[in-house]
Design an enzyme around this catalytic site. Structure first.
Site, PDB file in Angstrom:
ATOM      1  N   GLY A   7       0.826  -1.190   0.000  1.00 20.31           N
ATOM      2  CA  GLY A   7       0.000   0.000   0.000  1.00 20.31           C
ATOM      3  C   GLY A   7       0.863   1.244   0.000  1.00 20.31           C
ATOM      4  O   GLY A   7       0.813   2.056   0.931  1.00 20.31           O
ATOM      5  N   GLY A   9       1.008   4.271  -0.794  1.00 26.39           N
ATOM      6  CA  GLY A   9       0.436   5.586  -1.040  1.00 26.39           C
ATOM      7  C   GLY A   9       1.206   6.601  -0.226  1.00 26.39           C
ATOM      8  O   GLY A   9       2.433   6.526  -0.119  1.00 26.39           O
ATOM      9  N   LYS A  72      -6.006   1.040   2.222  1.00 28.02           N
ATOM     10  CA  LYS A  72      -7.299   1.450   2.754  1.00 28.02           C
ATOM     11  C   LYS A  72      -8.024   0.232   3.321  1.00 28.02           C
ATOM     12  O   LYS A  72      -7.854  -0.892   2.851  1.00 28.02           O
ATOM     13  CB  LYS A  72      -8.148   2.084   1.651  1.00 28.02           C
ATOM     14  CG  LYS A  72      -7.576   3.376   1.085  1.00 28.02           C
ATOM     15  CD  LYS A  72      -7.678   4.519   2.074  1.00 28.02           C
ATOM     16  CE  LYS A  72      -7.304   5.840   1.427  1.00 28.02           C
ATOM     17  NZ  LYS A  72      -7.432   6.983   2.370  1.00 28.02           N
ATOM     18  N   LYS A 177      -7.807   5.538  18.816  1.00 27.43           N
ATOM     19  CA  LYS A 177      -7.618   6.055  17.464  1.00 27.43           C
ATOM     20  C   LYS A 177      -8.955   6.122  16.729  1.00 27.43           C
ATOM     21  O   LYS A 177      -9.224   7.085  15.992  1.00 27.43           O
ATOM     22  CB  LYS A 177      -6.635   5.172  16.700  1.00 27.43           C
ATOM     23  CG  LYS A 177      -6.382   5.643  15.269  1.00 27.43           C
ATOM     24  CD  LYS A 177      -5.439   4.699  14.545  1.00 27.43           C
ATOM     25  CE  LYS A 177      -5.244   5.136  13.090  1.00 27.43           C
ATOM     26  NZ  LYS A 177      -4.354   4.207  12.358  1.00 27.43           N
ATOM     27  N   ASN A 195      -8.641  20.352   9.665  1.00 28.56           N
ATOM     28  CA  ASN A 195      -8.898  19.828  11.011  1.00 28.56           C
ATOM     29  C   ASN A 195      -9.125  20.933  12.031  1.00 28.56           C
ATOM     30  O   ASN A 195      -9.936  20.797  12.948  1.00 28.56           O
ATOM     31  CB  ASN A 195      -7.737  18.940  11.459  1.00 28.56           C
ATOM     32  CG  ASN A 195      -7.638  17.660  10.661  1.00 28.56           C
ATOM     33  OD1 ASN A 195      -8.481  17.365   9.826  1.00 28.56           O
ATOM     34  ND2 ASN A 195      -6.596  16.888  10.912  1.00 28.56           N
ATOM     35  N   ASN A 244      -3.962  20.546   8.704  1.00 33.96           N
ATOM     36  CA  ASN A 244      -4.029  19.343   7.871  1.00 33.96           C
ATOM     37  C   ASN A 244      -5.450  19.065   7.397  1.00 33.96           C
ATOM     38  O   ASN A 244      -6.428  19.435   8.050  1.00 33.96           O
ATOM     39  CB  ASN A 244      -3.529  18.129   8.654  1.00 33.96           C
ATOM     40  CG  ASN A 244      -2.038  18.184   8.929  1.00 33.96           C
ATOM     41  OD1 ASN A 244      -1.362  19.138   8.556  1.00 33.96           O
ATOM     42  ND2 ASN A 244      -1.527  17.162   9.596  1.00 33.96           N
ATOM     43  N   SER A 246      -7.926  15.882   6.692  1.00 30.81           N
ATOM     44  CA  SER A 246      -8.033  14.474   7.061  1.00 30.81           C
ATOM     45  C   SER A 246      -7.990  13.590   5.821  1.00 30.81           C
ATOM     46  O   SER A 246      -8.254  14.039   4.695  1.00 30.81           O
ATOM     47  CB  SER A 246      -9.334  14.220   7.826  1.00 30.81           C
ATOM     48  OG  SER A 246     -10.458  14.307   6.957  1.00 30.81           O
ATOM     49  N   SER A 247      -7.666  12.315   6.039  1.00 30.23           N
ATOM     50  CA  SER A 247      -7.598  11.380   4.911  1.00 30.23           C
ATOM     51  C   SER A 247      -8.948  11.246   4.224  1.00 30.23           C
ATOM     52  O   SER A 247      -9.018  11.109   2.991  1.00 30.23           O
ATOM     53  CB  SER A 247      -7.110  10.006   5.391  1.00 30.23           C
ATOM     54  OG  SER A 247      -7.984   9.479   6.380  1.00 30.23           O
TER      55      SER A 247
END
Length: 294
Positions: A7, A9, A72, A177, A195, A244, A246-247
């Protein structure tokens, strides 16, 4: 240590690049990124700037000491099947959402570790990843307790200059988390804000309520996570990552499928009583996913 990063990415490329300063690393990802890395190396820019030359390919190799999974959450089942053909000594998930470790463990014969990561990364262009903020990797036995395998992996990460903690309470850490992601990701994605906007009304109340609901579900599962702890973690991350995106915000901005099923959807599906904020957030994002190409 011979490490395959499945992954490659943003996060996978950053952590893989950091590890490649000390270990033999192979990045497994998609074109054109892996082709660029294979030809020219991986450039890391931002907080630290360096170039490394890890292996890079689109398929999983036959053997590695450690598989680091950063795909993901919706791709975990397929990756687990592919990794079953790779001889491994250990596997570590550094993914968002819940249930990834169980899916991997169901297919693999090696120990599967759980992990969290607060390093910031953004794939800038093929062959280049932006290091957007220092953080920490926390890893350990997915069921909790001491783990010699976790100690070995933690030592390998620290040898590469990665801030790493080997924890004995990973089930609690994963729910913490999840509370943070449940509070931040969908709200910022739907509102299209950074954020830091979650420090202001009315977004702050939505994020806090989502985190509180997540903590309540965690306690139903036997995890000692108070509402106050969940809320404080959300507030800390909002403050620390104010600039930032977020994803999930990034996924929606790019028109991609999100990890909503493994975050707010997981909270809603696991709860034994109504969790209206998580249910609403999950429903809205799932509606966007269903109609994003229309």
């Amino acid at each position: 240590m011979d490490i395959v990063v499945v992954g490659a990415g943003s996060l996978g490329s950053l952590v893989g690049g950091l590890l490649a300063r000390e270990h033999d690393v192979t990045l497994v990802g998609r074109e054109p990124h892996v082709g660029s890395v294979s030809e020219n190396g991986l450039s890391v820019v931002g907080t630290e700037e360096f170039r490394v030359r890890p292996g890079a390919q689109t398929t999983i190799p036959q053997r590695a000491d450690l598989a680091l999974v950063t795909v993901k959450a919706y791709d975990t089942a397929a990756v687990a099947t592919d990794l079953a053909d790779c001889t491994l000594d250990a596997c570590l998930s550094l993914q968002n959402g819940m249930g990834n470790e169980e899916r991997l463990a169901a297919e693999l014969d090696c120990p599967v570790l759980a992990g969290t990561c607060s390093y910031g990364a953004r794939l800038r262009e093929p062959g280049t990843v932006a290091f957007t903020g220092r953080g920490e990797i926390v890893l350990g036995d997915r069921n909790g307790g001491r783990s010699a395998v976790a100690d070995e992996v933690g030592a390998a990460f620290r040898a590469a200059g990665i801030e790493t903690t080997v924890a004995v309470d990973m089930p609690t850490r994963l729910w913490e988390k999840l509370a943070v992601n449940a509070g931040i990701n969908a709200v910022t994605a739907l509102a299209r804000v950074a954020n830091g906007a979650l420090a202001d009304s009315p977004a702050d109340a939505i994020a806090v309520d989502a985190a509180r609901e997540t903590a309540a579900v965690a306690r139903e599962q036997g995890i000692d996570l108070s509402d106050e702890r969940a809320v404080s973690l959300v507030e800390r991350v909002v403050g620390d990552t104010a600039a930032n995106h977020s994803s999930m915000y990034q996924d929606i901005s790019d028109g991609r499928q999100t990890e909503i099923a493994a975050i707010n959807g997981y909270v809603a599906d696991t709860a034994t009583r109504s969790v209206p904020v998580n249910e609403t957030l999950a429903g809205l994002v799932r509606t966007w996913e269903r109609h994003r190409e229309q």
